[in-house]
Design a protein around this motif. Structure first.
Motif, PDB file in Angstrom:
ATOM      1  N   THR A  39     -21.676 -25.960  30.844  1.00 26.71           N
ATOM      2  CA  THR A  39     -20.532 -25.114  30.527  1.00 26.71           C
ATOM      3  C   THR A  39     -19.789 -24.829  31.815  1.00 26.71           C
ATOM      4  N   GLY A  40     -18.488 -25.097  31.831  1.00 27.71           N
ATOM      5  CA  GLY A  40     -17.677 -24.874  33.018  1.00 27.71           C
ATOM      6  C   GLY A  40     -16.243 -24.592  32.635  1.00 27.71           C
ATOM      7  N   TYR A  41     -15.375 -24.658  33.619  1.00 24.05           N
ATOM      8  CA  TYR A  41     -13.952 -24.359  33.433  1.00 24.05           C
ATOM      9  C   TYR A  41     -13.105 -25.580  33.771  1.00 24.05           C
ATOM     10  N   VAL A  42     -12.089 -25.820  32.962  1.00 24.57           N
ATOM     11  CA  VAL A  42     -11.167 -26.919  33.233  1.00 24.57           C
ATOM     12  C   VAL A  42     -10.279 -26.492  34.397  1.00 24.57           C
ATOM     13  N   GLN A  43     -10.366 -27.235  35.498  1.00 20.54           N
ATOM     14  CA  GLN A  43      -9.576 -26.923  36.681  1.00 20.54           C
ATOM     15  C   GLN A  43      -8.206 -27.579  36.607  1.00 20.54           C
ATOM     16  N   SER A  44      -8.173 -28.838  36.153  1.00 22.23           N
ATOM     17  CA  SER A  44      -6.903 -29.550  36.068  1.00 22.23           C
ATOM     18  C   SER A  44      -6.963 -30.604  34.974  1.00 22.23           C
ATOM     19  N   VAL A  45      -5.795 -30.993  34.496  1.00 19.37           N
ATOM     20  CA  VAL A  45      -5.669 -32.021  33.462  1.00 19.37           C
ATOM     21  C   VAL A  45      -4.608 -33.001  33.932  1.00 19.37           C
ATOM     22  N   SER A  46      -4.873 -34.298  33.749  1.00 13.71           N
ATOM     23  CA  SER A  46      -3.868 -35.308  34.085  1.00 13.71           C
ATOM     24  C   SER A  46      -3.770 -36.318  32.942  1.00 13.71           C
ATOM     25  N   TYR A  47      -2.619 -36.918  32.839  1.00 17.69           N
ATOM     26  CA  TYR A  47      -2.311 -37.841  31.743  1.00 17.69           C
ATOM     27  C   TYR A  47      -1.967 -39.205  32.306  1.00 17.69           C
ATOM     28  N   SER A  48      -2.163 -40.249  31.505  1.00 24.47           N
ATOM     29  CA  SER A  48      -1.806 -41.591  31.935  1.00 24.47           C
ATOM     30  C   SER A  48      -0.294 -41.781  31.834  1.00 24.47           C
ATOM     31  N   PRO A  49       0.262 -42.683  32.653  1.00 27.56           N
ATOM     32  CA  PRO A  49       1.695 -42.969  32.558  1.00 27.56           C
ATOM     33  C   PRO A  49       2.054 -43.546  31.188  1.00 27.56           C
ATOM     34  N   SER A  50       3.308 -43.439  30.817  1.00 31.19           N
ATOM     35  CA  SER A  50       3.743 -43.881  29.488  1.00 31.19           C
ATOM     36  C   SER A  50       3.626 -45.389  29.286  1.00 31.19           C
ATOM     37  N   ASN A  51       3.574 -46.162  30.381  1.00 24.82           N
ATOM     38  CA  ASN A  51       3.480 -47.616  30.245  1.00 24.82           C
ATOM     39  C   ASN A  51       2.028 -48.106  30.195  1.00 24.82           C
ATOM     40  N   GLN A  52       1.069 -47.179  30.149  1.00 25.42           N
ATOM     41  CA  GLN A  52      -0.348 -47.535  30.054  1.00 25.42           C
ATOM     42  C   GLN A  52      -0.949 -46.961  28.778  1.00 25.42           C
ATOM     43  N   ALA A  53      -2.141 -47.412  28.460  1.00 25.17           N
ATOM     44  CA  ALA A  53      -2.845 -46.900  27.273  1.00 25.17           C
ATOM     45  C   ALA A  53      -3.094 -45.399  27.430  1.00 25.17           C
ATOM     46  N   PRO A  54      -3.054 -44.649  26.329  1.00 23.08           N
ATOM     47  CA  PRO A  54      -3.269 -43.197  26.407  1.00 23.08           C
ATOM     48  C   PRO A  54      -4.632 -42.854  27.005  1.00 23.08           C
ATOM     49  N   LEU A  55      -4.616 -41.888  27.915  1.00 22.25           N
ATOM     50  CA  LEU A  55      -5.834 -41.464  28.591  1.00 22.25           C
ATOM     51  C   LEU A  55      -5.611 -40.061  29.131  1.00 22.25           C
ATOM     52  N   LYS A  57      -7.468 -37.017  31.436  1.00 22.87           N
ATOM     53  CA  LYS A  57      -8.570 -36.703  32.343  1.00 22.87           C
ATOM     54  C   LYS A  57      -8.550 -35.208  32.623  1.00 22.87           C
ATOM     55  N   ALA A  58      -9.721 -34.581  32.543  1.00 19.40           N
ATOM     56  CA  ALA A  58      -9.863 -33.165  32.854  1.00 19.40           C
ATOM     57  C   ALA A  58     -10.956 -33.007  33.907  1.00 19.40           C
ATOM     58  N   VAL A  59     -10.667 -32.246  34.941  1.00 17.54           N
ATOM     59  CA  VAL A  59     -11.653 -31.953  35.973  1.00 17.54           C
ATOM     60  C   VAL A  59     -12.269 -30.595  35.653  1.00 17.54           C
ATOM     61  N   VAL A  60     -13.610 -30.552  35.586  1.00 19.17           N
ATOM     62  CA  VAL A  60     -14.329 -29.332  35.234  1.00 19.17           C
ATOM     63  C   VAL A  60     -15.146 -28.864  36.441  1.00 19.17           C
ATOM     64  N   VAL A  61     -15.084 -27.548  36.713  1.00 14.53           N
ATOM     65  CA  VAL A  61     -15.824 -26.920  37.807  1.00 14.53           C
ATOM     66  C   VAL A  61     -16.640 -25.753  37.242  1.00 14.53           C
ATOM     67  N   ASP A  62     -17.555 -25.209  38.062  1.00 11.47           N
ATOM     68  CA  ASP A  62     -18.372 -24.068  37.628  1.00 11.47           C
ATOM     69  C   ASP A  62     -17.567 -22.778  37.553  1.00 11.47           C
ATOM     70  N   LYS A  63     -16.721 -22.554  38.559  1.00 10.07           N
ATOM     71  CA  LYS A  63     -15.922 -21.329  38.631  1.00 10.07           C
ATOM     72  C   LYS A  63     -14.498 -21.700  39.016  1.00 10.07           C
ATOM     73  N   LEU A  64     -13.554 -20.912  38.558  1.00 14.41           N
ATOM     74  CA  LEU A  64     -12.153 -21.152  38.880  1.00 14.41           C
ATOM     75  C   LEU A  64     -11.715 -20.313  40.070  1.00 14.41           C
ATOM     76  N   GLY A  65     -10.735 -20.822  40.804  1.00  9.87           N
ATOM     77  CA  GLY A  65     -10.026 -20.026  41.785  1.00  9.87           C
ATOM     78  C   GLY A  65     -10.643 -19.872  43.144  1.00  9.87           C
TER      79      GLY A  65
END
Length: 124
Positions: A39-55, A57-65
């Motif tokens: 169990t952790g916290y989502v730190q950041s989310v990124s998306y694939s470019p529109s010219n690539q297959a949908p993807l 990515k979420a980076v998860v950490v123990d604590k935020l900030g």
């Protein structure tokens, strides 16, 4: 089909109870490879470019900030949702319980298509 008054509880583990997951207290315990639950916290989310297959990515950490988290020196895991432009509830700051098979990808611990549950956080 009635539930007959039984509460519905989310299950993160596999349908096969013989598969063992390593339950982590923190990401410092993360193995190089294996089945994990954390169990952790989502730190950041990124998306694939529109010219690539949908993807997604979420980076998860123990604590935020924390300062270390902003410098990228804190233990983290990358959750990759293949074929998804968006994943309901996965956004920065959300507490998430997830499980899956971890493996190093580009020297970053990564879980592809993890099972996940959004954990409600009490507001005070």
């Amino acid at each position: 089909m009635a539930l007959n008054g039984k509460p519905v509880t989310p299950q993160l583990g596999p349908a096969d109870p013989t598969l063992d997951y390593l339950c982590l207290d923190n990401l410092a315990q993360l193995p190089v490879k294996g089945r994990v639950k954390h169990t952790g916290y989502v730190q950041s989310v990124s998306y694939s470019p529109s010219n690539q297959a949908p993807l997604l990515k979420a980076v998860v950490v123990d604590k935020l900030g924390s300062v270390a988290a902003r410098r990228g020196t804190v233990a983290h895991v990358r959750l990759v949702f293949m074929g998804q432009k968006s994943v309901p509830g996965i956004k920065p700051g959300v507490k998430v319980q997830y499980s899956g098979m971890v493996a190093p990808v580009e020297q970053v611990p990564t879980i592809f298509n993890p099972r996940y549950i959004i954990v409600p956080v009490a507001r005070g």
